[in-house]
Design an enzyme around this catalytic site. Sequence first.
Site, PDB file in Angstrom:
ATOM      1  N   HIS A   5       0.834  -1.217   0.000  1.00  0.00           N
ATOM      2  CA  HIS A   5       0.000   0.000   0.000  1.00  0.00           C
ATOM      3  C   HIS A   5       0.865   1.262   0.000  1.00  0.00           C
ATOM      4  CE1 HIS A   5      -3.249  -2.768   1.312  1.00  0.00           C
ATOM      5  NE2 HIS A   5      -2.272  -3.292   2.051  1.00  0.00           N
ATOM      6  N   SER A  40      14.755  21.492 -16.580  1.00  0.00           N
ATOM      7  CA  SER A  40      13.549  22.288 -16.781  1.00  0.00           C
ATOM      8  C   SER A  40      13.948  23.601 -17.436  1.00  0.00           C
ATOM      9  CB  SER A  40      12.895  22.556 -15.435  1.00  0.00           C
ATOM     10  OG  SER A  40      12.089  23.716 -15.501  1.00  0.00           O
ATOM     11  N   LYS A  83      16.041  21.747 -11.399  1.00  0.00           N
ATOM     12  CA  LYS A  83      15.354  20.499 -11.724  1.00  0.00           C
ATOM     13  C   LYS A  83      16.217  19.499 -12.489  1.00  0.00           C
ATOM     14  CE  LYS A  83      11.524  19.487 -11.217  1.00  0.00           C
ATOM     15  NZ  LYS A  83      10.245  19.969 -11.718  1.00  0.00           N
ATOM     16  N   GLU A 113       9.352   8.605 -17.168  1.00  0.00           N
ATOM     17  CA  GLU A 113       7.989   9.117 -17.368  1.00  0.00           C
ATOM     18  C   GLU A 113       7.477   8.763 -18.757  1.00  0.00           C
ATOM     19  OE1 GLU A 113       7.461  13.237 -15.318  1.00  0.00           O
ATOM     20  OE2 GLU A 113       9.534  13.052 -15.911  1.00  0.00           O
TER      21      GLU A 113
END
Length: 469
Positions: free
Chosen positions: A157, A278, A284, A291
């Site tokens: 979980h 970024s 970043k 992704e």
Amino acid sequence: MSEKLWNGRFSEGTDKLVERFTASISYDRRLYAWDIEGSIAHCSMLADTGVITPDEAAELVRGLTQVRREIEAGEFIYDDSLEDIHMHVESRLLAIVGKAAQKLHTGRSRNDQVALDIRMFLRAETLGIIAALRRLREMVVSLAEAHLGAVMPGYTHLQRAQPVLLSHHLMAYYEMFTRDGERFGDALKRINVLPLGAAALAGTTYPIDRDNTARRLHFPRVSENSMDTVGDRDFALEFTAAASICMMHFSRLSEELILWSSAEFGFVEIADAFTTGSSIMPQKKNPDVCELVRGKTGRVYGDLMALLTLMKSLPMAYNRDMQEDKEPLFDAVDTLKMTLEVYTRMLPNITFKIDAMARATTTGFLDATDMADYLATRGMPFREAHHVVGRAVGAALARGRELHDLSLSELKAFSGLIEEDIFSFLSVRQMVDRRKSHGGTATDTVRSAMMNARRALIAESDDGSGVGD
Ligand code: ARG
């Protein structure tokens, strides 16, 4: 523009828009090599069975070889009016060898021809994918071996549950990718069947020898029912289903790497070459490869849905709808191949921050189950032990402490069964190494899992079983 090979019964030319709408050449040209190889085998078989003469067959082979050369040299001219790759090759063949070309299509139809092309294409790609999966599995085992001993929280979980070895976590992916390899090997059994000879749908009146063609094209068997043969794309569905499951595994791995590279987890660092920055936030470093793999998984599912939907209402046997099978299939193949390649390159460029992982095992009550086990092995029924430890967890939480931070006398307040040895019993190392059950996370168990994996990989490379039948 070009004379159609099927226009005998037509008195009017095809509407230009219809030509554009019905053409598949923009994508099925990719099948040219299989189409030509299949045609060479077909005309050689026709000569063997006396349907055409050896001289005619030699002419056809010469012409087909020249067409292949022209395509590979980039000299070949494509034209929507010729619909598909089969018509393009045949029409160019006619220009090269003249009348003899008209005999190539004897005892054959584009319906069984296109099934052959797709099967040959998919057979080669599936073999390549199984081999690529094998390289990836090797990489996963190497990572697991290199990190044997490192501990981390195991989650259920997404809540800290029990400590595990990082190697155990990595080897879970070895199992997934191994099943993927098996699934592709299984799909290959049904891909690797010769459809040629089914002709349009009913077989042919010519005395063809399908086993001869199968031998020439290295198919271990020929298809049975001719109607099923031209109407069947199960093999493409099976491939795409296996690709979808494999992408799902990559997507889960990607999700973990994305989470783990966040400041919140801080478990991994992906090398600069596999991340991007970024345009606005200078600090970043984004896990874009992961992704995109996660994103592309949806695209492969889409390919599977497209194929399933394509086939669901087709009456027997071949229907032109089936021309729409190629783009989703190609897309699934290309997406999976790229994913395999990029992951095999990226994995060794990931640094596991084993100190942060180890630190994370010390908070979040990962020792609660083991404390219950401690009490149970000293005579307390497990349910009662579960309850006692639950109270201890509640009390520790209220004091902002962990179970292993409590003193012996504090612990004894929960049960007189608790002694000094509780502290070593609850050490992460002992908790991990006690889990010696088959498939568990104990160091010895994981070591033998890795050894078994190595043995399996070696056996596959020796007998070629890793690359199908
Ligand atoms: N381009 C077609 C396909 O991909 C080839 C078979 C066409 N057959 C026909 N009778 N129109 O399915």
